[in-house]
Motif scaffolding. Sequence first.
Motif, mmCIF file in Angstrom:
data_model
loop_
_atom_site.group_PDB
_atom_site.id
_atom_site.type_symbol
_atom_site.label_atom_id
_atom_site.label_comp_id
_atom_site.label_asym_id
_atom_site.label_seq_id
_atom_site.Cartn_x
_atom_site.Cartn_y
_atom_site.Cartn_z
ATOM 1 N N HIS A 89 -3.363 15.732 -10.982
ATOM 2 C CA HIS A 89 -3.204 14.314 -11.296
ATOM 3 C C HIS A 89 -2.552 13.553 -10.146
ATOM 4 O O HIS A 89 -2.821 12.365 -9.965
ATOM 5 C CB HIS A 89 -2.406 14.143 -12.585
ATOM 6 N N ALA A 90 -1.701 14.213 -9.394
ATOM 7 C CA ALA A 90 -1.063 13.536 -8.257
ATOM 8 C C ALA A 90 -2.113 13.057 -7.258
ATOM 9 O O ALA A 90 -2.066 11.911 -6.790
ATOM 10 C CB ALA A 90 -0.061 14.472 -7.585
ATOM 11 N N LEU A 91 -3.067 13.910 -6.937
ATOM 12 C CA LEU A 91 -4.114 13.516 -5.998
ATOM 13 C C LEU A 91 -5.078 12.499 -6.603
ATOM 14 O O LEU A 91 -5.506 11.560 -5.923
ATOM 15 C CB LEU A 91 -4.865 14.754 -5.504
ATOM 16 N N VAL A 92 -5.390 12.668 -7.881
ATOM 17 C CA VAL A 92 -6.281 11.706 -8.548
ATOM 18 C C VAL A 92 -5.613 10.332 -8.605
ATOM 19 O O VAL A 92 -6.255 9.315 -8.309
ATOM 20 C CB VAL A 92 -6.671 12.214 -9.956
ATOM 21 N N TYR A 93 -4.337 10.286 -8.947
ATOM 22 C CA TYR A 93 -3.635 9.003 -9.011
ATOM 23 C C TYR A 93 -3.494 8.383 -7.620
ATOM 24 O O TYR A 93 -3.521 7.158 -7.484
ATOM 25 C CB TYR A 93 -2.267 9.164 -9.655
ATOM 26 N N LEU A 94 -3.371 9.202 -6.595
ATOM 27 C CA LEU A 94 -3.318 8.692 -5.220
ATOM 28 C C LEU A 94 -4.657 8.052 -4.845
ATOM 29 O O LEU A 94 -4.685 6.965 -4.245
ATOM 30 C CB LEU A 94 -2.965 9.816 -4.257
ATOM 31 N N LEU B 222 -12.972 11.715 -11.973
ATOM 32 C CA LEU B 222 -12.440 12.553 -10.892
ATOM 33 C C LEU B 222 -11.894 13.876 -11.435
ATOM 34 O O LEU B 222 -12.104 14.934 -10.824
ATOM 35 C CB LEU B 222 -11.356 11.804 -10.123
ATOM 36 N N VAL B 223 -11.214 13.831 -12.580
ATOM 37 C CA VAL B 223 -10.710 15.067 -13.184
ATOM 38 C C VAL B 223 -11.885 15.945 -13.626
ATOM 39 O O VAL B 223 -11.871 17.170 -13.412
ATOM 40 C CB VAL B 223 -9.763 14.757 -14.360
ATOM 41 N N PHE B 224 -12.922 15.337 -14.217
ATOM 42 C CA PHE B 224 -14.105 16.097 -14.622
ATOM 43 C C PHE B 224 -14.772 16.757 -13.416
ATOM 44 O O PHE B 224 -15.132 17.941 -13.464
ATOM 45 C CB PHE B 224 -15.101 15.185 -15.348
ATOM 46 N N LEU B 225 -14.948 16.002 -12.332
ATOM 47 C CA LEU B 225 -15.582 16.562 -11.133
ATOM 48 C C LEU B 225 -14.751 17.701 -10.553
ATOM 49 O O LEU B 225 -15.302 18.725 -10.128
ATOM 50 C CB LEU B 225 -15.808 15.468 -10.094
ATOM 51 N N TYR B 226 -13.436 17.539 -10.556
ATOM 52 C CA TYR B 226 -12.566 18.614 -10.073
ATOM 53 C C TYR B 226 -12.732 19.871 -10.939
ATOM 54 O O TYR B 226 -12.834 20.984 -10.418
ATOM 55 C CB TYR B 226 -11.108 18.156 -10.067
ATOM 56 N N MET B 227 -12.765 19.667 -12.246
ATOM 57 C CA MET B 227 -12.901 20.807 -13.162
ATOM 58 C C MET B 227 -14.262 21.495 -12.990
ATOM 59 O O MET B 227 -14.352 22.718 -13.062
ATOM 60 C CB MET B 227 -12.729 20.355 -14.613
ATOM 61 N N ARG B 228 -15.311 20.724 -12.765
ATOM 62 C CA ARG B 228 -16.643 21.310 -12.548
ATOM 63 C C ARG B 228 -16.704 22.061 -11.225
ATOM 64 O O ARG B 228 -17.223 23.176 -11.171
ATOM 65 C CB ARG B 228 -17.716 20.219 -12.557
ATOM 66 N N LEU C 253 0.814 -1.214 0.000
ATOM 67 C CA LEU C 253 0.000 0.000 0.000
ATOM 68 C C LEU C 253 0.851 1.268 0.000
ATOM 69 O O LEU C 253 0.601 2.188 -0.785
ATOM 70 C CB LEU C 253 -0.941 0.009 1.209
ATOM 71 N N LEU C 254 1.876 1.337 0.841
ATOM 72 C CA LEU C 254 2.703 2.540 0.900
ATOM 73 C C LEU C 254 3.461 2.754 -0.410
ATOM 74 O O LEU C 254 3.487 3.874 -0.940
ATOM 75 C CB LEU C 254 3.687 2.452 2.076
ATOM 76 N N ASP C 255 4.050 1.696 -0.945
ATOM 77 C CA ASP C 255 4.757 1.799 -2.230
ATOM 78 C C ASP C 255 3.792 2.183 -3.350
ATOM 79 O O ASP C 255 4.124 2.984 -4.225
ATOM 80 C CB ASP C 255 5.445 0.480 -2.581
ATOM 81 N N ARG C 256 2.620 1.615 -3.308
ATOM 82 C CA ARG C 256 1.596 1.901 -4.306
ATOM 83 C C ARG C 256 1.215 3.382 -4.278
ATOM 84 O O ARG C 256 1.174 4.053 -5.312
ATOM 85 C CB ARG C 256 0.378 1.022 -4.012
ATOM 86 N N CYS C 257 0.958 3.897 -3.085
ATOM 87 C CA CYS C 257 0.534 5.293 -2.957
ATOM 88 C C CYS C 257 1.663 6.258 -3.315
ATOM 89 O O CYS C 257 1.430 7.257 -4.008
ATOM 90 C CB CYS C 257 0.041 5.559 -1.533
ATOM 91 N N LEU C 258 2.879 5.972 -2.869
ATOM 92 C CA LEU C 258 4.002 6.854 -3.182
ATOM 93 C C LEU C 258 4.301 6.870 -4.684
ATOM 94 O O LEU C 258 4.536 7.933 -5.272
ATOM 95 C CB LEU C 258 5.249 6.435 -2.405
ATOM 96 N N THR C 259 4.291 5.711 -5.300
ATOM 97 C CA THR C 259 4.560 5.636 -6.738
ATOM 98 C C THR C 259 3.483 6.375 -7.527
ATOM 99 O O THR C 259 3.797 7.139 -8.444
ATOM 100 C CB THR C 259 4.638 4.170 -7.197
ATOM 101 N N LEU D 256 2.504 13.519 -9.950
ATOM 102 C CA LEU D 256 3.171 14.814 -9.841
ATOM 103 C C LEU D 256 4.019 15.095 -11.080
ATOM 104 O O LEU D 256 4.023 16.214 -11.603
ATOM 105 C CB LEU D 256 4.035 14.854 -8.584
ATOM 106 N N LEU D 257 4.713 14.074 -11.580
ATOM 107 C CA LEU D 257 5.497 14.243 -12.804
ATOM 108 C C LEU D 257 4.597 14.524 -14.008
ATOM 109 O O LEU D 257 4.934 15.355 -14.861
ATOM 110 C CB LEU D 257 6.360 13.001 -13.061
#
Length: 184
Positions: free
Chosen positions: A75-80, A114-120, A50-56, A62-63
């Motif tokens: 995208h960093a938060l969405v991917y998390l 999630l990106v659509f909801l953030y944009m709205r 889980l920790l490796d998954r979330c950090l990666t 972020l990149l």
Amino acid sequence: MTNWLFFGLCTLADIAISALFPGSFLMNDLIFLPSVGFCSLVLVIREAELLDRCLTAFLYGLLVDLFVTDTFLQHALVYLIIALLLQLWSRHMGDSMLESIILCIATIFVKDLLVFLYMRVSGASEMQFAAWIVNYEFLSIIGNGVLVFAVVMLVRIKNDYQRMKALRIRQEEKVRWYTLRSRK
């Protein structure tokens, strides 16, 4: 390190495909954004802790934010969040080809949603949900469905190569650690 190289190559494939099929900002045009890099991330981190998954996922997001989309932490938060969802979904899914393809397509939909909801919510977009489904998500799911198959195959080839390399290294060792017995 191999995984990050793989993510980088898949992200370059995303950029190349985006250059071949450029997007449009007109309301009635169909939009296609490839998610090859994202699918490679999903398929690689689903086997991690889980920790490796979330950090990666956070670092890769972020990149992507900094170098591909010119946003910050979107995208960093969405991917998390996707990495946390993978923790739940991976328990109930196997490693077959069909399940991997379904997992990738489902996570593409959730990421885009999630990106659509953030944009709205942030007011950056005024597109209605039905228009988003028709103009963006439909072509995104159909187009990425073909690409997902290729990514699943590439991940399987990469995993087989890593497994064979580890086996070769173990076979070349002079001391057979599994046959030694500790003496007290």
